[in-house]
Design a protein around this motif. Structure first.
Motif, PDB file in Angstrom:
ATOM      1  N   ILE A 148      59.483  59.351   1.135  1.00 56.61           N
ATOM      2  CA  ILE A 148      60.549  58.538   1.704  1.00 56.61           C
ATOM      3  C   ILE A 148      61.900  59.086   1.248  1.00 56.61           C
ATOM      4  N   GLU A 149      62.885  59.003   2.106  1.00 57.16           N
ATOM      5  CA  GLU A 149      64.213  59.519   1.775  1.00 57.16           C
ATOM      6  C   GLU A 149      64.837  58.668   0.675  1.00 57.16           C
ATOM      7  N   PRO A 150      65.387  59.278  -0.366  1.00 61.59           N
ATOM      8  CA  PRO A 150      65.994  58.507  -1.473  1.00 61.59           C
ATOM      9  C   PRO A 150      67.113  57.596  -0.975  1.00 61.59           C
ATOM     10  N   GLY A 151      67.337  56.537  -1.769  1.00 60.77           N
ATOM     11  CA  GLY A 151      68.412  55.610  -1.453  1.00 60.77           C
ATOM     12  C   GLY A 151      67.984  54.397  -0.667  1.00 60.77           C
ATOM     13  N   PHE A 152      66.674  54.227  -0.448  1.00 56.30           N
ATOM     14  CA  PHE A 152      66.210  53.042   0.276  1.00 56.30           C
ATOM     15  C   PHE A 152      66.244  51.834  -0.655  1.00 56.30           C
ATOM     16  N   TYR A 153      66.150  50.641  -0.068  1.00 61.32           N
ATOM     17  CA  TYR A 153      66.152  49.394  -0.832  1.00 61.32           C
ATOM     18  C   TYR A 153      64.721  48.901  -0.996  1.00 61.32           C
ATOM     19  N   LEU A 154      64.369  48.526  -2.211  1.00 59.88           N
ATOM     20  CA  LEU A 154      63.020  48.059  -2.517  1.00 59.88           C
ATOM     21  C   LEU A 154      63.088  46.690  -3.171  1.00 59.88           C
ATOM     22  N   MET A 155      62.486  45.703  -2.496  1.00 57.10           N
ATOM     23  CA  MET A 155      62.368  44.357  -3.046  1.00 57.10           C
ATOM     24  C   MET A 155      60.992  44.214  -3.690  1.00 57.10           C
ATOM     25  N   CYS A 192      66.009  45.631  -5.581  1.00 52.94           N
ATOM     26  CA  CYS A 192      66.486  44.266  -5.354  1.00 52.94           C
ATOM     27  C   CYS A 192      65.636  43.299  -6.179  1.00 52.94           C
ATOM     28  N   CYS A 193      66.258  42.273  -6.674  1.00 51.72           N
ATOM     29  CA  CYS A 193      65.570  41.276  -7.505  1.00 51.72           C
ATOM     30  C   CYS A 193      65.241  40.050  -6.665  1.00 51.72           C
ATOM     31  N   CYS A 194      64.067  39.502  -6.852  1.00 53.91           N
ATOM     32  CA  CYS A 194      63.629  38.334  -6.085  1.00 53.91           C
ATOM     33  C   CYS A 194      64.187  37.056  -6.712  1.00 53.91           C
ATOM     34  N   PHE A 202      69.913  44.247 -11.238  1.00 53.19           N
ATOM     35  CA  PHE A 202      69.383  44.165  -9.879  1.00 53.19           C
ATOM     36  C   PHE A 202      69.801  42.880  -9.154  1.00 53.19           C
ATOM     37  N   LEU A 203      70.460  41.955  -9.847  1.00 60.13           N
ATOM     38  CA  LEU A 203      70.704  40.632  -9.273  1.00 60.13           C
ATOM     39  C   LEU A 203      71.615  40.675  -8.050  1.00 60.13           C
ATOM     40  N   SER A 218      66.963  41.445   1.531  1.00 63.74           N
ATOM     41  CA  SER A 218      66.440  40.079   1.429  1.00 63.74           C
ATOM     42  C   SER A 218      66.839  39.454   0.100  1.00 63.74           C
ATOM     43  N   LEU A 219      66.964  38.133   0.109  1.00 64.77           N
ATOM     44  CA  LEU A 219      67.267  37.400  -1.110  1.00 64.77           C
ATOM     45  C   LEU A 219      66.016  37.227  -1.968  1.00 64.77           C
ATOM     46  N   SER A 220      64.862  37.200  -1.330  1.00 65.64           N
ATOM     47  CA  SER A 220      63.619  36.964  -2.070  1.00 65.64           C
ATOM     48  C   SER A 220      62.518  37.865  -1.556  1.00 65.64           C
ATOM     49  N   ASN A 221      61.410  37.877  -2.276  1.00 68.52           N
ATOM     50  CA  ASN A 221      60.234  38.653  -1.899  1.00 68.52           C
ATOM     51  C   ASN A 221      59.180  37.765  -1.227  1.00 68.52           C
ATOM     52  N   ASN A 222      59.627  36.677  -0.616  1.00 62.85           N
ATOM     53  CA  ASN A 222      58.686  35.712  -0.056  1.00 62.85           C
ATOM     54  C   ASN A 222      57.814  36.294   1.049  1.00 62.85           C
ATOM     55  N   LEU A 223      58.360  37.217   1.849  1.00 68.24           N
ATOM     56  CA  LEU A 223      57.544  37.826   2.906  1.00 68.24           C
ATOM     57  C   LEU A 223      56.338  38.545   2.315  1.00 68.24           C
ATOM     58  N   SER A 224      56.561  39.278   1.220  1.00 61.98           N
ATOM     59  CA  SER A 224      55.446  39.974   0.570  1.00 61.98           C
ATOM     60  C   SER A 224      54.439  38.985   0.006  1.00 61.98           C
ATOM     61  N   GLU A 225      54.932  37.928  -0.605  1.00 58.66           N
ATOM     62  CA  GLU A 225      54.016  36.939  -1.186  1.00 58.66           C
ATOM     63  C   GLU A 225      53.176  36.275  -0.101  1.00 58.66           C
ATOM     64  N   ASN A 226      53.776  36.051   1.077  1.00 58.76           N
ATOM     65  CA  ASN A 226      53.000  35.491   2.185  1.00 58.76           C
ATOM     66  C   ASN A 226      51.924  36.468   2.645  1.00 58.76           C
ATOM     67  N   ASP A 227      52.253  37.761   2.650  1.00 60.26           N
ATOM     68  CA  ASP A 227      51.300  38.763   3.131  1.00 60.26           C
ATOM     69  C   ASP A 227      50.239  39.117   2.096  1.00 60.26           C
ATOM     70  N   ILE A 228      50.442  38.742   0.842  1.00 61.75           N
ATOM     71  CA  ILE A 228      49.428  39.008  -0.173  1.00 61.75           C
ATOM     72  C   ILE A 228      48.363  37.905  -0.151  1.00 61.75           C
ATOM     73  N   ARG A 229      48.660  36.779   0.491  1.00 65.98           N
ATOM     74  CA  ARG A 229      47.722  35.654   0.504  1.00 65.98           C
ATOM     75  C   ARG A 229      46.399  35.962   1.184  1.00 65.98           C
ATOM     76  N   PRO A 230      46.374  36.734   2.290  1.00 67.35           N
ATOM     77  CA  PRO A 230      45.064  37.052   2.874  1.00 67.35           C
ATOM     78  C   PRO A 230      44.109  37.709   1.892  1.00 67.35           C
ATOM     79  N   ILE A 231      44.649  38.465   0.928  1.00 65.53           N
ATOM     80  CA  ILE A 231      43.784  39.078  -0.078  1.00 65.53           C
ATOM     81  C   ILE A 231      43.233  38.017  -1.008  1.00 65.53           C
ATOM     82  N   THR A 232      44.085  37.096  -1.431  1.00 64.95           N
ATOM     83  CA  THR A 232      43.625  36.056  -2.359  1.00 64.95           C
ATOM     84  C   THR A 232      42.621  35.120  -1.681  1.00 64.95           C
ATOM     85  N   VAL A 233      42.853  34.820  -0.389  1.00 64.64           N
ATOM     86  CA  VAL A 233      41.890  33.989   0.347  1.00 64.64           C
ATOM     87  C   VAL A 233      40.578  34.748   0.541  1.00 64.64           C
ATOM     88  N   GLY A 234      40.682  36.018   0.922  1.00 65.99           N
ATOM     89  CA  GLY A 234      39.481  36.824   1.091  1.00 65.99           C
ATOM     90  C   GLY A 234      38.713  36.977  -0.201  1.00 65.99           C
TER      91      GLY A 234
END
Length: 426
Positions: free
Chosen positions: A207-214, A230-232, A326-327, A337-353
């Motif tokens: 990936i090209e340097p300088g991207f934003y990572l939450m 970025c900080c959640c 990082f704040l 994004s202000l939070s990492n909520n999208l990732s937390e929502n997408d990690i749920r299928p693993i926890t349910v599975g």
């Protein structure tokens, strides 16, 4: 309304209607719908036998070199098996869409007089995953590495037969997805035997340097270099909420409650921006005006808070100050994004599975799980019918020899795919 085929049935239960005055037979003069009901038709399995045709040249049949051609048609989906695209898609949909483990599917197939064993199903899933789903997954991965706003999370899984490791040893699934940049969402899962941050770095290599990572506060993400972290703020608020003593949620003299109010203010601003439909540029400008002073006040306040005997508040303060640099990163671009909520929502299928499958037997099985979870969650993101999209991919039989232009036609954002596989409602 539930999407379904509509069949019209007469509500008449008596063959002849007799006039109560003259005893004449009454004639129908109109109809109206008085009720509707959903009728369940049990699924069925059919066995189809394919017959190959052999062709002979009529001119050469009596010569020394008679010519024959045998047309075997389309090869089997998985050589040596009786798995069809529709059957495997049904199994995949139930496992990864409904979280039904293979041993329960095996029991259900017995009820349908079809003794399909879980070992056979597992073999089909792994084989088809490597042969047909891996090329699509790799294409998604290449597209993700072109993006500038990413989000990550990880969670534990159990894999029984990893080389040189005990069955009880923790393994991990990583979730990597695109952020809120207004472009096509891409959601990927990746299995690794360990939680080492090097896994995150390798997955994002190229990936090209300088991207934003939450991401959350896990130190392993520090291995991902040349990124704007970025900080959640949802994590920060969560730590402060946990530090509020029971029954003191409305005690505004409590430092933990005060900290939560600072966080709530940021989320209120974000909510108002979305309700107003602001552009990314407008969000950027409004954040600098509205939210930057809130964060500056929050930092000045937290540095003078005395947690006293409140160990959870002390833990929250330490967590926040360790991420001070990082704040404010998200203030640099309205697409952050202000939070990492999208990732937390997408990690749920693993926890349910995980609660249903319990574990993966082998690393190959764990890798296959990551492939199919990716396909299913991508289909959900574009409101596709899970079964239809899985069947469509298997029917198209993607291969490593396909170009990205060819693979793009199988992506869930492709207009033809949406037409063929979308969840239709009436």
């Amino acid at each position: 309304m539930i999407p379904t085929n509509v069949a019209i049935h007469s509500a008449t239960t008596i063959d002849a209607k007799i006039c109560p005055l003259c005893d004449s037979k009454m004639l129908p003069i109109g109809t109206e719908v008085i009720r509707s009901e959903i009728v369940y038709t049990p699924p069925k399995l059919e066995r189809i036998e394919y017959v190959a045709t052999t062709y002979a040249c009529p001119e050469c049949k009596d010569t020394e070199e008679p010519q024959f051609i045998k047309d075997n048609g389309t090869p089997a989906l998985i050589p040596g098996s009786y798995a069809s695209e529709s059957l495997l898609a049904y199994i995949l949909y139930r496992k990864y869409g409904l979280y039904i483990p293979l041993y329960r599917q095996e029991q259900d197939f017995v009820q349908q007089s079809a003794p399909i064993g879980r070992a056979s199903m597992a073999h089909w899933i792994i084989t088809a995953g490597y042969q047909y789903i891996q090329p699509v997954y790799d294409y998604f991965h290449r597209e993700l590495l072109k993006r500038r706003f990413l989000m990550m999370d990880e969670t534990v899984i159990q894999v029984l037969k990893e080389e040189n490791r005990r069955p009880q040893t923790k393994s991990y699934f990583w979730l990597v997805r695109t952020g809120e940049d207004g472009l096509n969402p891409i959601i990927l899962y990746n299995y690794t035997p360990t939680r080492a941050g090097e896994n995150a770095r390798q997955f994002l290599e190229g990936i090209e340097p300088g991207f934003y990572l939450m991401a959350d506060g896990y130190q392993g993400y520090n291995k991902v270099k040349e990124t704007n972290r970025c900080c959640c703020w949802a994590h920060i608020r969560r730590y402060l909420l946990e530090a509020i003593p029971k029954g003191q949620e409305k005690d505004y003299s409590n430092p933990a409650v005060q900290g939560v109010l600072y966080c709530n203010k940021l989320f209120e601003y974000e909510r108002s921006y979305k309700e107003k439909g602001l552009s990314f540029k407008q969000i950027h400008n409004r954040r600098l005006k509205d939210q930057k002073p809130v964060i500056e006040g929050f930092l000045a306040w937290i540095k003078q808070v005395n947690p006293g005997s409140n160990g959870k508040l002390k833990k929250a303060i330490t967590y926040i100050l360790n991420r001070e640099e990082f704040l404010m990163t998200y203030l640099e671009d309205g697409r952050c994004s202000l939070s990492n909520n999208l990732s937390e929502n997408d990690i749920r299928p693993i926890t349910v599975g995980r609660k249903n499958w319990l574990f993966s037997d082998t690393p190959d099985g764990a890798h296959a799980n990551a492939l199919y979870l990716t396909i299913v969650e991508m289909a959900k993101a574009y409101n596709l019918n899970l079964y239809e999209y899985l069947k469509y991919l298997l029917e198209c039989r993607p291969s490593m020899s396909m170009s990205d232009d060819e693979l793009s036609k199988l992506a869930p954002w492709n207009e033809d795919v949406i037409k063929k596989c979308s969840n239709k409602t009436e």
